[in-house]
Design a protein around this motif. Structure first.
Motif, PDB file in Angstrom:
ATOM      1  N   UNK A  17       0.672  -1.161   0.184  1.00 45.72           N
ATOM      2  CA  UNK A  17       0.007  -0.039  -0.208  1.00 45.72           C
ATOM      3  C   UNK A  17       0.797   1.245  -0.100  1.00 45.72           C
ATOM      4  N   UNK A  18       0.066   2.263   0.041  1.00 43.99           N
ATOM      5  CA  UNK A  18       0.936   3.520   0.201  1.00 43.99           C
ATOM      6  C   UNK A  18       0.864   4.401   1.425  1.00 43.99           C
ATOM      7  N   UNK A  19       2.060   4.395   2.107  1.00 46.07           N
ATOM      8  CA  UNK A  19       2.257   4.566   3.539  1.00 46.07           C
ATOM      9  C   UNK A  19       2.754   6.134   3.402  1.00 46.07           C
ATOM     10  N   UNK A  20       1.933   7.297   4.169  1.00 43.73           N
ATOM     11  CA  UNK A  20       2.372   8.826   4.060  1.00 43.73           C
ATOM     12  C   UNK A  20       2.629   9.054   5.366  1.00 43.73           C
ATOM     13  N   UNK A  21       2.695   8.244   6.736  1.00 37.44           N
ATOM     14  CA  UNK A  21       3.182   8.309   7.654  1.00 37.44           C
ATOM     15  C   UNK A  21       4.079   7.353   8.088  1.00 37.44           C
ATOM     16  N   UNK A  22       5.108   7.739   9.091  1.00 35.43           N
ATOM     17  CA  UNK A  22       5.948   6.598   9.585  1.00 35.43           C
ATOM     18  C   UNK A  22       5.423   5.660  10.315  1.00 35.43           C
ATOM     19  N   UNK A  23       5.824   4.283  10.583  1.00 40.15           N
ATOM     20  CA  UNK A  23       5.057   3.446  11.524  1.00 40.15           C
ATOM     21  C   UNK A  23       5.560   3.557  12.640  1.00 40.15           C
ATOM     22  N   UNK A  24       4.635   4.134  13.872  1.00 39.69           N
ATOM     23  CA  UNK A  24       4.600   4.281  15.311  1.00 39.69           C
ATOM     24  C   UNK A  24       3.851   3.356  16.008  1.00 39.69           C
ATOM     25  N   UNK A  25       4.304   3.306  17.170  1.00 41.11           N
ATOM     26  CA  UNK A  25       3.734   2.901  18.142  1.00 41.11           C
ATOM     27  C   UNK A  25       2.269   3.257  18.342  1.00 41.11           C
ATOM     28  N   UNK A  26       1.067   2.602  18.321  1.00 39.10           N
ATOM     29  CA  UNK A  26      -0.257   3.007  19.077  1.00 39.10           C
ATOM     30  C   UNK A  26      -0.090   3.046  20.472  1.00 39.10           C
ATOM     31  N   UNK A  27      -1.118   3.715  20.893  1.00 39.23           N
ATOM     32  CA  UNK A  27      -1.268   3.942  22.468  1.00 39.23           C
ATOM     33  C   UNK A  27      -1.133   2.964  23.080  1.00 39.23           C
ATOM     34  N   UNK A  28      -1.716   1.750  22.629  1.00 41.04           N
ATOM     35  CA  UNK A  28      -1.618   0.625  23.588  1.00 41.04           C
ATOM     36  C   UNK A  28      -0.175  -0.053  23.804  1.00 41.04           C
ATOM     37  N   UNK A  29       0.842   0.480  22.997  1.00 43.95           N
ATOM     38  CA  UNK A  29       2.237   0.331  23.038  1.00 43.95           C
ATOM     39  C   UNK A  29       2.577  -1.088  22.363  1.00 43.95           C
ATOM     40  N   UNK A  30       1.940  -1.786  21.740  1.00 43.24           N
ATOM     41  CA  UNK A  30       1.908  -3.081  20.845  1.00 43.24           C
ATOM     42  C   UNK A  30       1.677  -3.095  19.623  1.00 43.24           C
ATOM     43  N   UNK A  78      -0.500   3.997  11.406  1.00 41.11           N
ATOM     44  CA  UNK A  78       0.228   4.897  10.443  1.00 41.11           C
ATOM     45  C   UNK A  78      -0.986   5.417   9.785  1.00 41.11           C
ATOM     46  N   UNK A  79      -0.811   6.076   8.749  1.00 40.92           N
ATOM     47  CA  UNK A  79      -1.629   6.315   7.613  1.00 40.92           C
ATOM     48  C   UNK A  79      -1.417   5.946   6.116  1.00 40.92           C
ATOM     49  N   UNK A  80      -2.381   5.500   5.488  1.00 41.17           N
ATOM     50  CA  UNK A  80      -2.090   5.000   4.239  1.00 41.17           C
ATOM     51  C   UNK A  80      -3.073   5.080   3.352  1.00 41.17           C
ATOM     52  N   UNK A  81      -2.940   4.892   2.023  1.00 39.51           N
ATOM     53  CA  UNK A  81      -3.972   4.571   1.078  1.00 39.51           C
ATOM     54  C   UNK A  81      -3.758   3.609   0.188  1.00 39.51           C
ATOM     55  N   UNK A  82      -4.896   3.165  -0.501  1.00 35.49           N
ATOM     56  CA  UNK A  82      -4.577   2.029  -1.390  1.00 35.49           C
ATOM     57  C   UNK A  82      -4.271   2.170  -2.872  1.00 35.49           C
ATOM     58  N   UNK A  83      -4.612   3.512  -3.252  1.00 35.39           N
ATOM     59  CA  UNK A  83      -4.046   3.850  -4.637  1.00 35.39           C
ATOM     60  C   UNK A  83      -3.825   5.075  -4.697  1.00 35.39           C
ATOM     61  N   UNK A  84      -3.249   5.774  -5.677  1.00 34.16           N
ATOM     62  CA  UNK A  84      -2.995   6.995  -5.955  1.00 34.16           C
ATOM     63  C   UNK A  84      -4.044   8.010  -6.062  1.00 34.16           C
ATOM     64  N   UNK A 121      -4.901   9.449   2.177  1.00 33.17           N
ATOM     65  CA  UNK A 121      -4.637   8.716   3.020  1.00 33.17           C
ATOM     66  C   UNK A 121      -5.566   8.850   4.531  1.00 33.17           C
ATOM     67  N   UNK A 122      -5.783   7.693   5.127  1.00 32.40           N
ATOM     68  CA  UNK A 122      -6.458   7.432   6.397  1.00 32.40           C
ATOM     69  C   UNK A 122      -5.927   6.649   7.438  1.00 32.40           C
TER      70      UNK A 122
END
Length: 480
Positions: free
Chosen positions: A141-154, A158-164, A168-169
Motif C-alpha cells: 500500500x502507499x504509506x504517508x506516515x511513519x510506522x509508530x507505536x499505537x497508544x496501547x504500545x503493541x 500509520x496512515x495509508x491509501x490503497x491507490x494514488x 490517506x486515512x
C-alpha cells in the motif's frame, strides 16, 4: 544517540528536516559530566553507507544503509560488526521532510519494505530485531506516515491509501491477529501524524487544526491559531514532543515567510517561529512563547541518556534574529544578521531556566550540519562566539581545550530509486539521520580520534560497545 527531531519545510522545498516524532517518556533531569573508562576501536565496516546512527534494540544495532538508489535496513552485532540480517527497505510515500529512521514498537522493529507493485508502494513489516524474521506483514500500500507505536504500545499505527486516487486515512497493524485495519477515528481523509502517541494534523486549513487520536478515537481537536500567531502553519514545518510528567505536548510550527518574487522566499527568523504547550488531556493551550524554536530548528535534540533511545530529551530551544533567503535559481539558502540565543525551559510552564547568547552560530540554524557533543548533554558550539561547550541541563559553559576532538554530525541525504512527486515533478532526494566526522573545536574535520565521552554521547551504546556511523562506514568501539 537519539536522532528523532522536528520537520521543517520551507518554500515547498526541503531546507531543513529531521524526525517528526520524539517520544519523551521520562521527565527531564540533570546530566552530570562523569568520566567513564576509555574506549578502544574494535572493528570498522567500510562497505556500508549509513543513513544515520544505529538504534539499540534487542541487544543488536539496527539501522539503515543507502547506496545506488537502494535502501536497506540491517542489524549488526555490536561486538564484531558482523551483519546479522538485512532486508530491502523503502521510505514509503512519507513526506520528504521526514527522515528515514528506525522505529521500535514493543521491542520489535517496524519498517517499510519496498514492493514492486508500483512507485513507492511498500509493505509494513514488524520484525524480530535479532533475526530479521517477519512477525507481521501487510499487503502493499502507499504509506504517508511513519510506522509508530499505537497508544496501547503493541500495535503499529500509520496512515495509508490503497491507490494514488485515494486520500490517506488512519490504519492500525493489530499485533494480536496480524490484521491491518482501517480506523474510523472521525479525522478527515488526508490527516497526517505530527507527533508521537496520536498527535495529528487534520489536514484542514482556514482554520488549521491539530488533534489527538487515541485508541481509534478523536479525543480532542484544537485550532493551530489558538496556540500560535496568525499565519503560522505546519505546512512550513513542525516539531512536537510529549513530556509525560506535566502531560503536555510541546511544539513549534512556523510562519514569517514572505515571497521575494518568483526566485524564492525570505523568512524573518525572529518572527518566524514560536513554541506552545497543549494539554494531553483536552488540548487546551497551557502556555505560549513567541520567537522560540523547539530543538533549535531541528539542530539540537539531545537525550539525557545516550544509551536509551526512549530517554527524555533535554528541553532546549533557540531564539534567532536575522533573515534567511531561499533562492530557487541556485537552490541555496543564505542568511544575514544571524544572532542566536540557546536556552533551557521548563516544559510545564514554558519559563526560561537558563540562557546563553552564541552569536552567529550558523550550525544552530542549519540542520544539515548536525551538531557536536562533548559528552552526555554537553553541546559544542563552534561558530559565533564559540568554541564553547554548553551543559544543556544547567546552561553552564566552558571553553574546550584547543586540541579537543569531537564527533561532528552531518545530516545524510541520499538518492532513492523511486520518485516522490511534488506538483507532478519527481524528487529522488531523501534524508536520514546524522553521521559523524571527527572534528576540532572549530567544527572542521581533523585526523584524530574523538574523546571517549563524545563517542558515547554521539554514537549508539550497547553495554560495553559503542557504534558510530560515519558517511563512509561504521566504527565499533569497546570499553575495556
Amino acid at each position: 544517540m537519539r536522532r528523532s527531531m522536528g520537520c521543517v519545510l520551507l518554500a515547498g522545498l526541503l531546507l531543513a528536516a529531521a524526525g517528526c516524532e520524539a517520544d519523551h517518556t521520562a521527565a527531564p533531569g540533570s546530566s552530570a559530566s562523569v568520566k567513564a573508562p576509555p574506549l578502544t576501536k574494535a572493528w570498522e565496516r567500510t562497505d556500508l553507507k549509513p543513513a544515520g546512527q544505529f538504534t539499540a534494540v534487542g541487544g543488536v544495532a539496527v539501522g539503515y544503509v543507502a547506496d545506488s538508489g537502494r535502501l536497506q535496513i540491517v542489524a549488526l552485532d555490536p561486538a564484531t560488526g558482523k551483519t546479522l540480517w538485512g532486508r530491502a527497505a523503502s521510505p514509503g510515500e512519507v513526506t520528504l521532510g521526514t527522515p528515514v529512521g528506525v522505529h521500535v514498537v514493543d521491542g520489535k522493529v517496524a519498517y517499510f519494505r519496498a514492493d514492486p507493485k508500483g512507485n513507492l508502494f511498500a509493505q509494513l513489516v514488524v520484525a524480530d530485531p535479532r533475526t530479521g524474521d517477519d512477525l507481521a506483514v501487510t499487503a502493499p500500500t502507499l504509506f504517508d506516515s511513519p510506522p509508530l507505536a499505537c497508544s496501547n504500545g503493541t500495535d503499529v499505527c500509520t496512515t495509508s491509501r490503497a491507490s494514488y486516487k485515494d486520500k490517506a486515512t488512519p490504519h492500525r497493524l493489530r499485533m494480536s491477529d496480524k490484521q491491518y485495519v482501517a480506523e474510523d477515528t472521525g479525522a478527515p481523509a488526508g490527516s497526517r501524524s505530527v507527533g508521537v502517541k496520536g498527535l495529528t494534523d487534520l489536514g484542514t486549513r482556514d482554520p488549521e487544526r491539530v488533534a489527538l487520536i487515541r485508541d481509534g478515537k478523536l479525543v480532542w481537536q484544537r485550532n493551530i491559531g489558538d496556540a500560535f500567531p496568525a499565519g503560522f502553519t505546519s505546512d512550513l514545518g513542525w516539531s512536537w514532543s510529549l513530556y509525560p510528567q506535566p502531560k503536555l505536548y510541546v511544539g513549534s510550527v512556523y510562519g514569517g515567510q514572505t515571497s521575494s518574487g518568483a526566485d524564492g522566499f525570505t523568512r524573518d527568523l525572529a518572527a518566524g517561529s514560536a513554541t506552545a504547550a497543549l494539554s494531553e488531556a483536552d488540548g487546551s493551550v497551557v502556555w505560549r512563547d513567541a520567537g522560540s524554536a523547539l530543538g533549535c530548528d531541528g539542530t539540537v535534540e539531545v537525550p539525557l541518556d545516550p544509551a536509551n533511545p526512549d530517554s527524555a530529551s533535554i528541553p532546549v530551544r533557540c531564539r534567532y534574529k536575522g533573515t534567511s533567503t531561499w533562492s530557487a535559481a541556485t537552490k541555496s539558502l543564505s542568511r544575514s544578521g544571524l544572532d542566536v540565543v540557546v536556552e533551557g525551559f521548563d516544559p510545564a510552564t514554558g519559563k526560561t531556566t537558563w540562557s546563553v547568547p552564541v552569536g552567529a552560530a550558523d550550525e544552530l540554524a542549519t540542520v544539515t550540519e548536525g551538531h557536536a557533543l562533548a559528552g552526555p548533554g554537553r553541546l559544542l558550539v563552534s561558530g559565533g562566539t564559540g568554541p564553547l561547550v554548553i551543559d544543556l541541563t544547567s546552561g553552564k559553559t566552558e571553553k574546550p581545550a584547543a586540541d579537543a576532538t569531537f564527533w561532528c554530525g552531518k545530516r545524510v541525504e541520499f538518492e532513492y530509486g523511486e520518485a516522490y512527486y511534488i506538483d507532478g515533478k519527481p524528487e529522488h532526494q531523501r534524508i536520514g539521520g546524522e553521521v559523524g566526522t571527527p572534528c576540532g573545536v572549530d567544527g572542521k574535520p581533523v585526523d584524530r580520534v574523538p574523546a571517549s565521552e563524545s563517542t558515547r554521547a554521539f554514537g549508539t551504546v550497547l553495554g560495553a560497545d559503542v557504534l558510530v556511523a560515519k558517511a563512509d562506514g561504521v566504527i565499533g568501539y569497546h570499553q575495556g
